[in-house]
Write a protein that holds these residues in place. Sequence first.
Motif, mmCIF file in Angstrom:
data_model
loop_
_atom_site.group_PDB
_atom_site.id
_atom_site.type_symbol
_atom_site.label_atom_id
_atom_site.label_comp_id
_atom_site.label_asym_id
_atom_site.label_seq_id
_atom_site.Cartn_x
_atom_site.Cartn_y
_atom_site.Cartn_z
ATOM 1 N N SER A 182 0.829 -1.208 0.000
ATOM 2 C CA SER A 182 0.000 0.000 0.000
ATOM 3 C C SER A 182 0.861 1.254 0.000
ATOM 4 C CB SER A 182 -0.919 -0.007 1.227
ATOM 5 O OG SER A 182 -1.660 1.190 1.319
ATOM 6 N N LEU A 183 1.963 1.215 0.759
ATOM 7 C CA LEU A 183 2.869 2.363 0.802
ATOM 8 C C LEU A 183 3.508 2.593 -0.561
ATOM 9 C CD1 LEU A 183 4.253 4.551 2.466
ATOM 10 C CD2 LEU A 183 5.964 2.853 3.151
ATOM 11 N N LYS A 184 3.896 1.512 -1.235
ATOM 12 C CA LYS A 184 4.464 1.643 -2.572
ATOM 13 C C LYS A 184 3.443 2.230 -3.540
ATOM 14 C CE LYS A 184 7.043 -0.936 -6.077
ATOM 15 N NZ LYS A 184 6.315 -0.374 -7.227
ATOM 16 N N GLY A 185 2.189 1.790 -3.401
ATOM 17 C CA GLY A 185 1.141 2.346 -4.252
ATOM 18 C C GLY A 185 0.894 3.816 -3.971
ATOM 19 N N ALA A 186 0.961 4.200 -2.684
ATOM 20 C CA ALA A 186 0.775 5.612 -2.344
ATOM 21 C C ALA A 186 1.863 6.486 -2.958
ATOM 22 C CB ALA A 186 0.760 5.782 -0.828
ATOM 23 N N ILE A 187 3.078 5.928 -3.091
ATOM 24 C CA ILE A 187 4.188 6.689 -3.668
ATOM 25 C C ILE A 187 4.117 6.695 -5.190
ATOM 26 C CG2 ILE A 187 6.702 6.755 -3.915
ATOM 27 C CD1 ILE A 187 6.869 5.587 -1.085
ATOM 28 N N ASP A 188 3.881 5.527 -5.780
ATOM 29 C CA ASP A 188 3.957 5.406 -7.238
ATOM 30 C C ASP A 188 2.677 5.844 -7.936
ATOM 31 O OD1 ASP A 188 6.479 4.434 -6.937
ATOM 32 O OD2 ASP A 188 5.932 2.329 -7.160
ATOM 33 N N VAL A 189 1.530 5.457 -7.386
ATOM 34 C CA VAL A 189 0.257 5.701 -8.067
ATOM 35 C C VAL A 189 -0.404 6.985 -7.576
ATOM 36 C CG1 VAL A 189 -2.023 4.734 -8.570
ATOM 37 C CG2 VAL A 189 -0.048 3.215 -8.359
ATOM 38 N N GLN A 190 -0.346 7.229 -6.266
ATOM 39 C CA GLN A 190 -1.069 8.362 -5.696
ATOM 40 C C GLN A 190 -0.151 9.541 -5.405
ATOM 41 O OE1 GLN A 190 -2.598 5.799 -2.651
ATOM 42 N NE2 GLN A 190 -4.656 5.841 -3.501
ATOM 43 N N ARG A 191 1.034 9.514 -6.012
ATOM 44 C CA ARG A 191 1.941 10.663 -6.074
ATOM 45 C C ARG A 191 2.333 11.207 -4.699
ATOM 46 N NH1 ARG A 191 -1.994 11.404 -9.688
ATOM 47 N NH2 ARG A 191 -2.930 13.143 -8.587
ATOM 48 N N SER A 192 2.420 10.332 -3.721
ATOM 49 C CA SER A 192 2.962 10.674 -2.401
ATOM 50 C C SER A 192 2.224 11.813 -1.705
ATOM 51 C CB SER A 192 4.454 11.037 -2.519
ATOM 52 O OG SER A 192 5.205 9.974 -3.041
ATOM 53 N N PHE A 193 0.929 11.951 -1.989
ATOM 54 C CA PHE A 193 0.166 12.945 -1.242
ATOM 55 C C PHE A 193 0.059 12.494 0.218
ATOM 56 C CE2 PHE A 193 -1.317 14.174 -5.488
ATOM 57 C CZ PHE A 193 -1.176 15.549 -5.391
ATOM 58 N N PRO A 194 0.186 13.409 1.177
ATOM 59 C CA PRO A 194 0.243 13.018 2.592
ATOM 60 C C PRO A 194 -0.927 12.169 3.051
ATOM 61 C CG PRO A 194 0.941 15.294 2.345
ATOM 62 C CD PRO A 194 0.444 14.855 1.001
ATOM 63 N N ALA A 238 16.421 14.046 15.626
ATOM 64 C CA ALA A 238 15.741 13.982 14.327
ATOM 65 C C ALA A 238 14.281 13.587 14.477
ATOM 66 C CB ALA A 238 16.462 12.987 13.419
ATOM 67 N N LEU A 239 13.889 13.075 15.651
ATOM 68 C CA LEU A 239 12.495 12.712 15.897
ATOM 69 C C LEU A 239 11.679 13.860 16.457
ATOM 70 C CD1 LEU A 239 13.028 9.185 17.521
ATOM 71 C CD2 LEU A 239 12.528 9.717 15.137
ATOM 72 N N SER A 240 12.328 14.927 16.827
ATOM 73 C CA SER A 240 11.645 16.059 17.451
ATOM 74 C C SER A 240 10.672 16.720 16.477
ATOM 75 C CB SER A 240 12.680 17.087 17.912
ATOM 76 O OG SER A 240 12.065 18.311 18.248
ATOM 77 N N PRO A 241 9.561 17.271 16.994
ATOM 78 C CA PRO A 241 8.652 18.027 16.121
ATOM 79 C C PRO A 241 9.324 19.224 15.457
ATOM 80 C CG PRO A 241 7.608 17.533 18.225
ATOM 81 C CD PRO A 241 9.055 17.168 18.373
ATOM 82 N N LEU A 242 10.433 19.694 16.014
ATOM 83 C CA LEU A 242 11.138 20.847 15.467
ATOM 84 C C LEU A 242 12.329 20.441 14.605
ATOM 85 C CD1 LEU A 242 11.126 23.128 18.649
ATOM 86 C CD2 LEU A 242 9.495 23.104 16.749
ATOM 87 N N ALA A 243 12.447 19.173 14.264
ATOM 88 C CA ALA A 243 13.570 18.725 13.434
ATOM 89 C C ALA A 243 13.557 19.450 12.089
ATOM 90 C CB ALA A 243 13.490 17.219 13.220
ATOM 91 N N THR A 244 14.732 19.757 11.590
ATOM 92 C CA THR A 244 14.835 20.590 10.379
ATOM 93 C C THR A 244 14.278 19.909 9.147
ATOM 94 O OG1 THR A 244 17.089 19.764 10.047
ATOM 95 C CG2 THR A 244 16.849 21.814 11.278
ATOM 96 N N TRP A 245 14.221 18.566 9.139
ATOM 97 C CA TRP A 245 13.746 17.890 7.936
ATOM 98 C C TRP A 245 12.225 17.913 7.829
ATOM 99 C CZ3 TRP A 245 10.392 13.815 8.435
ATOM 100 C CH2 TRP A 245 10.331 13.190 9.691
ATOM 101 N N ARG A 246 11.536 18.233 8.885
ATOM 102 C CA ARG A 246 10.071 18.219 8.854
ATOM 103 C C ARG A 246 9.546 19.401 8.035
ATOM 104 N NH1 ARG A 246 7.844 14.517 12.225
ATOM 105 N NH2 ARG A 246 9.144 13.704 13.913
ATOM 106 N N VAL A 247 8.524 19.129 7.239
ATOM 107 C CA VAL A 247 7.952 20.135 6.340
ATOM 108 C C VAL A 247 6.484 20.342 6.708
ATOM 109 C CG1 VAL A 247 7.444 20.735 3.951
ATOM 110 C CG2 VAL A 247 9.524 19.448 4.495
ATOM 111 N N PRO A 248 6.056 21.587 6.938
ATOM 112 C CA PRO A 248 4.637 21.825 7.218
ATOM 113 C C PRO A 248 3.763 21.379 6.048
ATOM 114 C CG PRO A 248 5.955 23.764 7.736
ATOM 115 C CD PRO A 248 6.853 22.824 6.992
ATOM 116 N N ILE A 249 2.606 20.819 6.357
ATOM 117 C CA ILE A 249 1.670 20.356 5.336
ATOM 118 C C ILE A 249 0.535 21.364 5.222
ATOM 119 C CG2 ILE A 249 0.082 18.512 4.675
ATOM 120 C CD1 ILE A 249 1.825 16.583 6.220
#
Length: 229
Positions: free
Chosen positions: A85-97, A166-177
């Motif tokens: 299902s995760l692969k389908g969400a990435i490949d078919v459903q264009r990785s929408f959150p 890196a798990l913190s809510p303030l981690a730099t890699w996190r992107v607001p949705i």
Amino acid sequence: TYVWGRSSPLEIPATLMGIAERSSHVPTALRDARGGAINRARFAVPWLAPGLGAGLVALAGLAFGRRRLVRAAVVVGLALPWLVSLKGAIDVQRSFPRFLGSAMPVLALGLGLAWATLASGRAFWQLGAPDQGWRAWSGWSRIAPLRPALALGLLLALLLGGIPSALSPLATWRVPIGASLASLQRSVEIARGERPGDPRYNSCADALHSDIRAGLDPAGRLYGGIYAD
């Protein structure tokens, strides 16, 4: 065609193979269209290394101890549909959150097992004899029953940002949705009769009529409702 809770579990393998086969025919251009490439880079790729690492640690933990084959088979069997299902969400459903989110429970399972493996150590793997020598008189064995609670406290500190990581809510890699209530507001307005019907929203508006008939506000009251500033 497998439907969870209704279809026979015997249909799962054929369904998974069918989904994988269809996914293999998705052109790269379609997968990357309408923000697919951007979404994949922002929301999927950052989880690749942690997900694979957690999976390997979890499998290592399942490879030892009694009934290891049964445990490994159960975990892998439960995880496989979610991975497809995760692969389908990435490949078919264009990785929408919203599609990634419905497939992400498998990531939580892997992270949880990996954390349990690391936190419990030898006790989790059921290897070796009880602590002897300096471990016995140093007090290490005495705190063994507290290790799950200590591990949980450390994990909460990491997840809630008490300890920068890196798990913190303030981690730099996190992107607001980004999110919008426009579609929900339009459905409420159609249900109230404030807007003409629209085929795109009529099914939602029809469902909201049950709230209106019950004397409830379809716009909700939580945090002031959907029209709150």
